[in-house]
Design a protein around this motif. Sequence first.
Motif, PDB file in Angstrom:
ATOM      1  N   GLN A  90       8.836  -6.531  -8.510  1.00  0.00           N
ATOM      2  CA  GLN A  90       7.724  -6.566  -9.472  1.00  0.00           C
ATOM      3  C   GLN A  90       7.132  -7.965  -9.592  1.00  0.00           C
ATOM      4  OE1 GLN A  90       9.965  -4.853 -12.737  1.00  0.00           O
ATOM      5  NE2 GLN A  90       8.971  -2.863 -12.494  1.00  0.00           N
ATOM      6  N   ARG A  99       7.318   4.828  -7.155  1.00  0.00           N
ATOM      7  CA  ARG A  99       7.249   6.288  -7.261  1.00  0.00           C
ATOM      8  C   ARG A  99       8.485   6.889  -7.906  1.00  0.00           C
ATOM      9  NH1 ARG A  99       5.558  10.534  -2.434  1.00  0.00           N
ATOM     10  NH2 ARG A  99       5.575  12.415  -3.758  1.00  0.00           N
ATOM     11  N   ASP A 138       0.828  -1.211   0.000  1.00  0.00           N
ATOM     12  CA  ASP A 138       0.000   0.000   0.000  1.00  0.00           C
ATOM     13  C   ASP A 138       0.859   1.257   0.000  1.00  0.00           C
ATOM     14  OD1 ASP A 138      -2.421  -1.355   0.010  1.00  0.00           O
ATOM     15  OD2 ASP A 138      -2.480  -1.514   2.204  1.00  0.00           O
ATOM     16  N   GLU A 139       2.155   1.095   0.210  1.00  0.00           N
ATOM     17  CA  GLU A 139       3.063   2.244   0.294  1.00  0.00           C
ATOM     18  C   GLU A 139       3.645   2.620  -1.068  1.00  0.00           C
ATOM     19  OE1 GLU A 139       3.629   3.856   3.224  1.00  0.00           O
ATOM     20  OE2 GLU A 139       2.172   2.485   4.132  1.00  0.00           O
ATOM     21  N   GLN A 140       4.161   3.842  -1.168  1.00  0.00           N
ATOM     22  CA  GLN A 140       4.909   4.296  -2.330  1.00  0.00           C
ATOM     23  C   GLN A 140       6.354   3.792  -2.189  1.00  0.00           C
ATOM     24  OE1 GLN A 140       3.743   6.166  -4.989  1.00  0.00           O
ATOM     25  NE2 GLN A 140       1.689   5.945  -4.131  1.00  0.00           N
ATOM     26  N   TRP A 141       6.900   3.281  -3.289  1.00  0.00           N
ATOM     27  CA  TRP A 141       8.212   2.633  -3.235  1.00  0.00           C
ATOM     28  C   TRP A 141       9.271   3.417  -4.010  1.00  0.00           C
ATOM     29  CZ3 TRP A 141      10.559  -1.630  -1.069  1.00  0.00           C
ATOM     30  CH2 TRP A 141       9.744  -2.408  -0.225  1.00  0.00           C
ATOM     31  N   ARG A 172      -1.102  -7.926  -6.837  1.00  0.00           N
ATOM     32  CA  ARG A 172      -1.135  -6.549  -6.341  1.00  0.00           C
ATOM     33  C   ARG A 172      -0.318  -5.641  -7.254  1.00  0.00           C
ATOM     34  NH1 ARG A 172      -1.774  -6.146  -0.825  1.00  0.00           N
ATOM     35  NH2 ARG A 172      -1.751  -3.880  -1.205  1.00  0.00           N
ATOM     36  N   THR A 173      -0.524  -4.347  -7.094  1.00  0.00           N
ATOM     37  CA  THR A 173       0.229  -3.351  -7.851  1.00  0.00           C
ATOM     38  C   THR A 173       1.438  -2.896  -7.048  1.00  0.00           C
ATOM     39  OG1 THR A 173      -1.770  -2.559  -8.957  1.00  0.00           O
ATOM     40  CG2 THR A 173       0.135  -1.084  -8.960  1.00  0.00           C
ATOM     41  N   LYS A 210       3.620  -0.008  -6.339  1.00  0.00           N
ATOM     42  CA  LYS A 210       3.515   1.441  -6.516  1.00  0.00           C
ATOM     43  C   LYS A 210       4.914   2.063  -6.531  1.00  0.00           C
ATOM     44  CE  LYS A 210      -0.968   1.535  -4.182  1.00  0.00           C
ATOM     45  NZ  LYS A 210      -1.730   2.043  -3.015  1.00  0.00           N
TER      46      LYS A 210
END
Length: 324
Positions: free
Chosen positions: A226, A239, A209-212, A234-235, A237
């Motif tokens: 990935q 950044r 759920d966090e920005q990576w 899941r996606t 994320k």
Amino acid sequence: KYLPLKFEEDSLPTPRYNLARFDFVSVRLAVACAQSGSLTSAAHECNLAVAAASRRIRELEIALGDTLFERHSRGLAPTAAGRAFVRRGVALLQEMDSLVDELADMRQGVARHIRMSAGTAAINQFLPPLLAHYAEVHPQIRIDVDEQVSEVVVKTVREGRTDVGVFVEGSDTSGLEVRDFRRDELVLVLPPRHRLAGRSPISFVDTLDEQWISLNAGAAMLQQQQQAALAAGRTFKLRMQVRSFDAMAHIVASGLGIAALPKDATLPIIRAMKLTFRPFSDPWAKRRLLAATKPDCDAAVTALRDFLCAPLSQKAKTPSTKSK
């Protein structure tokens, strides 16, 4: 005594172009034209008159049978053939520069150049002291190191553009000689007081759920992240992407995201920036680093690879060749 070189009758292919019109001055001129977009600037850089430069480019196009540049009022723009020529031309000029450097080193007692391509994890954690020790033991051998992401490291070894590659496992190594080099462990790096901060191992899926923040495309770390996200449906994320562990840590410290970094390599950075870390529970976080060469590499390259992969206790017993 030196014996004369002997070539089989068909050992050298007949060129499909006129070699008299294909010299390094013309190659360098074409590269300069593409980089500057100006024949005048390129001619000045190559110490040529503009008329002579124009004639060289035209003769090169005739020799190759392709138009390399589109001429317009604003200057030159490379065609598709021109872009291909420039890409190969840059590599050719770099090889020639390397040859000149290597010959100069030989005059000063350096008997052999070995090209190494290595990933960020290998360079940050393991290679510097190993290469320093190897240079002390073998002063007549010079090792040139190029930092690349793991995927590119494997590609350069396969294509013969580097002699030894050191990288994190994950890329296709078929057709190469591969040895275990070292192991490392990825940990989750977080800003202080982050909601995921803790001591117990955490699953990578629970961080999605966090920005990576991660490394650039082709890095083994990014590929593992990935693939793990994809396997969980899941996606990931992503950044920001950068080239170094240090840059990743700085961005995490600014609060723009979280990152996975090799524990041993980044503990000093984590402490200096007052970050926190947490182990992963995922098996892929414990990684193997590999050393690869081509099967037909020479004895000097094999010796370097074996030195890198040997136990540390064996390196301490390696005899010096300084007095030989």
